[in-house]
Scaffold this motif. Structure first.
Motif, PDB file in Angstrom:
ATOM      1  N   VAL A   6       0.837  -1.209   0.000  1.00 53.98           N
ATOM      2  CA  VAL A   6       0.000   0.000   0.000  1.00 53.98           C
ATOM      3  C   VAL A   6       0.872   1.259   0.000  1.00 53.98           C
ATOM      4  CG1 VAL A   6      -1.761   1.290   1.272  1.00 53.98           C
ATOM      5  CG2 VAL A   6      -1.925  -1.193   1.108  1.00 53.98           C
ATOM      6  N   LEU A   7       1.931   1.220   0.777  1.00 51.90           N
ATOM      7  CA  LEU A   7       2.852   2.358   0.843  1.00 51.90           C
ATOM      8  C   LEU A   7       3.492   2.607  -0.531  1.00 51.90           C
ATOM      9  CD1 LEU A   7       3.819   4.323   3.012  1.00 51.90           C
ATOM     10  CD2 LEU A   7       5.757   2.803   3.452  1.00 51.90           C
ATOM     11  N   ASP A   8       3.930   1.531  -1.191  1.00 49.93           N
ATOM     12  CA  ASP A   8       4.515   1.655  -2.535  1.00 49.93           C
ATOM     13  C   ASP A   8       3.492   2.202  -3.519  1.00 49.93           C
ATOM     14  OD1 ASP A   8       6.800   0.579  -1.507  1.00 49.93           O
ATOM     15  OD2 ASP A   8       6.901  -1.146  -2.876  1.00 49.93           O
ATOM     16  N   ALA A   9       2.261   1.707  -3.406  1.00 49.09           N
ATOM     17  CA  ALA A   9       1.201   2.160  -4.316  1.00 49.09           C
ATOM     18  C   ALA A   9       0.949   3.653  -4.125  1.00 49.09           C
ATOM     19  CB  ALA A   9      -0.085   1.369  -4.067  1.00 49.09           C
ATOM     20  N   GLN A  10       0.957   4.085  -2.866  1.00 46.91           N
ATOM     21  CA  GLN A  10       0.716   5.500  -2.601  1.00 46.91           C
ATOM     22  C   GLN A  10       1.848   6.351  -3.173  1.00 46.91           C
ATOM     23  OE1 GLN A  10       1.297   7.459   1.060  1.00 46.91           O
ATOM     24  NE2 GLN A  10      -0.747   8.392   1.084  1.00 46.91           N
ATOM     25  N   GLU A  11       3.085   5.882  -2.973  1.00 45.42           N
ATOM     26  CA  GLU A  11       4.241   6.622  -3.472  1.00 45.42           C
ATOM     27  C   GLU A  11       4.209   6.683  -5.003  1.00 45.42           C
ATOM     28  OE1 GLU A  11       6.080   8.471  -1.610  1.00 45.42           O
ATOM     29  OE2 GLU A  11       7.179   9.123  -3.399  1.00 45.42           O
ATOM     30  N   ALA A  12       3.874   5.556  -5.635  1.00 46.68           N
ATOM     31  CA  ALA A  12       3.806   5.528  -7.104  1.00 46.68           C
ATOM     32  C   ALA A  12       2.761   6.519  -7.611  1.00 46.68           C
ATOM     33  CB  ALA A  12       3.478   4.115  -7.580  1.00 46.68           C
ATOM     34  N   ALA A  13       1.628   6.581  -6.921  1.00 43.71           N
ATOM     35  CA  ALA A  13       0.573   7.518  -7.322  1.00 43.71           C
ATOM     36  C   ALA A  13       1.043   8.958  -7.152  1.00 43.71           C
ATOM     37  CB  ALA A  13      -0.691   7.260  -6.500  1.00 43.71           C
ATOM     38  N   LYS A  14       1.676   9.248  -6.025  1.00 43.17           N
ATOM     39  CA  LYS A  14       2.170  10.617  -5.792  1.00 43.17           C
ATOM     40  C   LYS A  14       3.182  11.009  -6.867  1.00 43.17           C
ATOM     41  CE  LYS A  14       1.528  10.883  -0.761  1.00 43.17           C
ATOM     42  NZ  LYS A  14       2.217  10.823   0.554  1.00 43.17           N
ATOM     43  N   GLN A  15       4.042  10.051  -7.252  1.00 43.83           N
ATOM     44  CA  GLN A  15       5.049  10.338  -8.287  1.00 43.83           C
ATOM     45  C   GLN A  15       4.386  10.633  -9.631  1.00 43.83           C
ATOM     46  OE1 GLN A  15       8.252  10.838  -7.905  1.00 43.83           O
ATOM     47  NE2 GLN A  15       8.180  10.367  -5.711  1.00 43.83           N
ATOM     48  N   ALA A  16       3.211  10.059  -9.854  1.00 48.19           N
ATOM     49  CA  ALA A  16       2.529  10.237 -11.145  1.00 48.19           C
ATOM     50  C   ALA A  16       1.783  11.573 -11.233  1.00 48.19           C
ATOM     51  CB  ALA A  16       1.551   9.084 -11.371  1.00 48.19           C
ATOM     52  N   ILE A  17       1.638  12.237 -10.089  1.00 44.88           N
ATOM     53  CA  ILE A  17       0.840  13.471 -10.058  1.00 44.88           C
ATOM     54  C   ILE A  17       1.624  14.666 -10.576  1.00 44.88           C
ATOM     55  CG2 ILE A  17      -0.229  15.156  -8.492  1.00 44.88           C
ATOM     56  CD1 ILE A  17      -1.075  12.734  -6.726  1.00 44.88           C
ATOM     57  N   ARG A  18       1.083  15.323 -11.580  1.00 45.81           N
ATOM     58  CA  ARG A  18       1.587  16.627 -12.027  1.00 45.81           C
ATOM     59  C   ARG A  18       0.518  17.260 -12.922  1.00 45.81           C
ATOM     60  NH1 ARG A  18       4.410  12.685 -14.425  1.00 45.81           N
ATOM     61  NH2 ARG A  18       4.110  12.506 -16.673  1.00 45.81           N
ATOM     62  N   PRO A  19       0.605  18.575 -13.133  1.00 46.05           N
ATOM     63  CA  PRO A  19      -0.418  19.223 -13.953  1.00 46.05           C
ATOM     64  C   PRO A  19      -0.468  18.606 -15.348  1.00 46.05           C
ATOM     65  CG  PRO A  19       0.929  20.862 -12.835  1.00 46.05           C
ATOM     66  CD  PRO A  19       1.587  19.542 -12.608  1.00 46.05           C
ATOM     67  N   GLY A  20      -1.671  18.411 -15.879  1.00 46.25           N
ATOM     68  CA  GLY A  20      -1.836  17.887 -17.234  1.00 46.25           C
ATOM     69  C   GLY A  20      -2.026  16.387 -17.298  1.00 46.25           C
ATOM     70  N   VAL A  21      -1.787  15.690 -16.173  1.00 43.14           N
ATOM     71  CA  VAL A  21      -1.952  14.228 -16.145  1.00 43.14           C
ATOM     72  C   VAL A  21      -3.421  13.895 -15.890  1.00 43.14           C
ATOM     73  CG1 VAL A  21      -1.426  12.187 -14.737  1.00 43.14           C
ATOM     74  CG2 VAL A  21       0.415  13.723 -15.451  1.00 43.14           C
ATOM     75  N   LYS A  22      -3.904  12.825 -16.531  1.00 41.19           N
ATOM     76  CA  LYS A  22      -5.285  12.393 -16.293  1.00 41.19           C
ATOM     77  C   LYS A  22      -5.425  11.787 -14.897  1.00 41.19           C
ATOM     78  CE  LYS A  22      -6.693  11.254 -20.988  1.00 41.19           C
ATOM     79  NZ  LYS A  22      -6.506  10.206 -21.977  1.00 41.19           N
ATOM     80  N   ALA A  23      -6.528  12.113 -14.222  1.00 44.23           N
ATOM     81  CA  ALA A  23      -6.793  11.558 -12.892  1.00 44.23           C
ATOM     82  C   ALA A  23      -6.759  10.029 -12.932  1.00 44.23           C
ATOM     83  CB  ALA A  23      -8.138  12.053 -12.374  1.00 44.23           C
ATOM     84  N   GLY A  24      -7.284   9.458 -14.004  1.00 44.84           N
ATOM     85  CA  GLY A  24      -7.321   8.002 -14.143  1.00 44.84           C
ATOM     86  C   GLY A  24      -5.939   7.376 -14.230  1.00 44.84           C
ATOM     87  N   ASP A  25      -4.977   8.124 -14.777  1.00 42.41           N
ATOM     88  CA  ASP A  25      -3.614   7.589 -14.883  1.00 42.41           C
ATOM     89  C   ASP A  25      -2.925   7.531 -13.517  1.00 42.41           C
ATOM     90  OD1 ASP A  25      -4.034   7.284 -17.544  1.00 42.41           O
ATOM     91  OD2 ASP A  25      -2.856   9.028 -18.179  1.00 42.41           O
ATOM     92  N   VAL A  26      -3.297   8.445 -12.629  1.00 43.75           N
ATOM     93  CA  VAL A  26      -2.739   8.420 -11.277  1.00 43.75           C
ATOM     94  C   VAL A  26      -3.295   7.201 -10.527  1.00 43.75           C
ATOM     95  CG1 VAL A  26      -2.526   9.683  -9.101  1.00 43.75           C
ATOM     96  CG2 VAL A  26      -2.512  10.930 -11.278  1.00 43.75           C
ATOM     97  N   ASP A  27      -4.598   6.965 -10.704  1.00 38.97           N
ATOM     98  CA  ASP A  27      -5.231   5.779 -10.120  1.00 38.97           C
ATOM     99  C   ASP A  27      -4.528   4.514 -10.625  1.00 38.97           C
ATOM    100  OD1 ASP A  27      -8.012   4.610  -8.875  1.00 38.97           O
ATOM    101  OD2 ASP A  27      -7.482   3.524 -10.698  1.00 38.97           O
ATOM    102  N   ARG A  28      -4.229   4.506 -11.933  1.00 40.46           N
ATOM    103  CA  ARG A  28      -3.613   3.311 -12.502  1.00 40.46           C
ATOM    104  C   ARG A  28      -2.206   3.070 -11.943  1.00 40.46           C
ATOM    105  NH1 ARG A  28      -4.152   3.397 -18.387  1.00 40.46           N
ATOM    106  NH2 ARG A  28      -2.272   4.658 -18.322  1.00 40.46           N
ATOM    107  N   ALA A  29      -1.470   4.169 -11.702  1.00 43.90           N
ATOM    108  CA  ALA A  29      -0.109   4.019 -11.170  1.00 43.90           C
ATOM    109  C   ALA A  29      -0.134   3.241  -9.850  1.00 43.90           C
ATOM    110  CB  ALA A  29       0.523   5.393 -10.976  1.00 43.90           C
ATOM    111  N   ALA A  30      -1.137   3.521  -9.022  1.00 42.35           N
ATOM    112  CA  ALA A  30      -1.254   2.811  -7.737  1.00 42.35           C
ATOM    113  C   ALA A  30      -1.559   1.328  -7.982  1.00 42.35           C
ATOM    114  CB  ALA A  30      -2.351   3.441  -6.888  1.00 42.35           C
TER     115      ALA A  30
END
Ligand code: ZN
Ligand code: ZN
Length: 367
Positions: free
Chosen positions: A258-282
């Motif tokens: 879960v911790l890795d999934a959260q970190e992966a999602a945070k790393q995927a976050i930046r302006p212009g990225v789709k919300a769904g892609d952040v979900d997928r990173a986790a």
């Protein structure tokens, strides 16, 4: 002293920015009925009222319980104290408008009955247009003043977690801990909890939204806490999961996943990225542990005057993240009979990526 409205101190007023969408929506006026939207637009924090925004003026309709409060809080709109309810008052204001009028309304908020009443009061010349959640869209990007309030709310709930952590021990009930958490919120200056505090223990942690019960904590079980505070009108939302005793290998692995999934999602976050892609990173990160199937809800949600706002971070959501959005990142895994683990933080989207607002430790505490 009343907290002065949540209006930004510089630039265009929120109501002015709202009017820019009138032509896109093809409307001449907008009836704002969702109270957090009203608070956002004109500063009124009362629990009854309607805001009518027209091209050249805005009017808050409320009743005599709020005469002084409205006078103190409201900027950017004139205040009308009404005798027979705000729906009737808005209706007759619309009836008085000349010619055919197209009026926006909150289709996702106004009840069928309220809409019928409005139609009756305003007469046949008004053409009603769903507002496309126009105010919610404005609200999802926070200005500097809002961000500093949200930082305060996030800091407060992080402190609450720190101070209540030592209270988690065998014999203490879920309800006891929930009460202590909400008491600690008030001590941190919160006006109240942002939602019903979740405390679950043992196999009940697998219920993602468990209500606290009289069940006492026992040795060798998980305890999951999901809590949020409202500070200066803005919400925070924090989840931490701890273990009473030494966690077995499987539980340790779940936590790491879960911790890795959260970190992966945070790393995927930046302006212009789709919300769904952040979900997928986790989900991709959880897959490496063979645990993707146990993540049974969406990754997160917008946060602000309400605890659930736009944007939603879920599978396939096409909303593009923007600088200034505040969102939660809360992956979890839930295994029936064993328990669940969730880790949730509030982050702001910046040009450089996600920045944490919540500061509570993400270490897997063994108590
Ligand atoms: Zn939460
Ligand atoms: Zn949440």
């Amino acid at each position: 002293v009343a907290e002065k409205s949540t209006q930004p101190s510089e630039g265009r007023s929120r109501i002015e920015r709202l009017r820019f969408s009138f032509s896109d929506l093809g409307i001449d006026a907008l009836v704002v009925s969702n109270l957090p939207d009203i608070l956002y637009l004109c500063g009124f924090s009362g629990s009854a009222g309607l805001l009518l925004v027209e091209h050249s003026r805005s009017t808050l309709f409320t009743d005599s319980r709020y005469t002084f409060q409205a006078r103190a809080e409201v900027s950017e709109a004139r205040v009308s104290i009404v005798k027979h309810g705000p729906l009737a008052a808005v209706g007759s204001a619309l009836r008085a408008m000349r010619g055919r009028t197209r009026v926006g309304y909150a289709a996702s908020h106004l009840t069928v009955e309220q809409k019928k009443l409005l139609e009756g009061y305003s007469g046949g010349r008004v053409r009603w247009v769903p507002d496309g959640n126009v105010v919610a869209k404005l609200r999802c990007v926070k200005d500097a003043g809002e961000l500093s309030r949200m930082k305060g709310a996030a800091l407060a709930i992080s402190e609450v977690f720190g101070t209540t952590l030592p209270l988690i021990r065998p014999g203490v009930t879920e309800l006891d801990l929930a009460a202590e958490i909400e008491y600690a919120m008030r001590q941190q200056g919160a006006s109240g909890p942002a939602f019903e505090t979740i405390v679950a223990s043992g196999p009940r942690t697998a219920w993602a939204h468990a209500r606290p019960t009289a069940k006492p904590f026992s040795k060798n079980e998980l305890v999951l806490i999901d809590c949020g505070a409202i500070l200066h009108a803005y919400c925070s939302d924090l989840t931490r999961t701890v273990f009473l005793g030494r966690p077995p290998k499987k539980v340790r692995k779940m936590y790491q996943a879960v911790l890795d999934a959260q970190e992966a999602a945070k790393q995927a976050i930046r302006p212009g990225v789709k919300a769904g892609d952040v979900d997928r990173a986790a989900r991709v990160a959880l897959k490496l542990y063979g645990m993707a199937a146990f993540f049974t809800h969406s990754l997160g949600h917008g946060l602000g005057l309400e605890v659930h706002e736009m944007p939603r971070l879920g599978r396939g959501v096409g909303t593009l993240l923007q600088e200034g959005m505040v969102i939660t990142v809360e992956p979890g895994v839930y295994i029936e009979g064993l328990g669940g683990i969730r880790i949730e933080d509030d982050v702001v989207v910046t040009a450089n990526g996600a920045v944490d607002l919540t500061t509570a430790s993400r270490e897997f505490f063994e108590l």
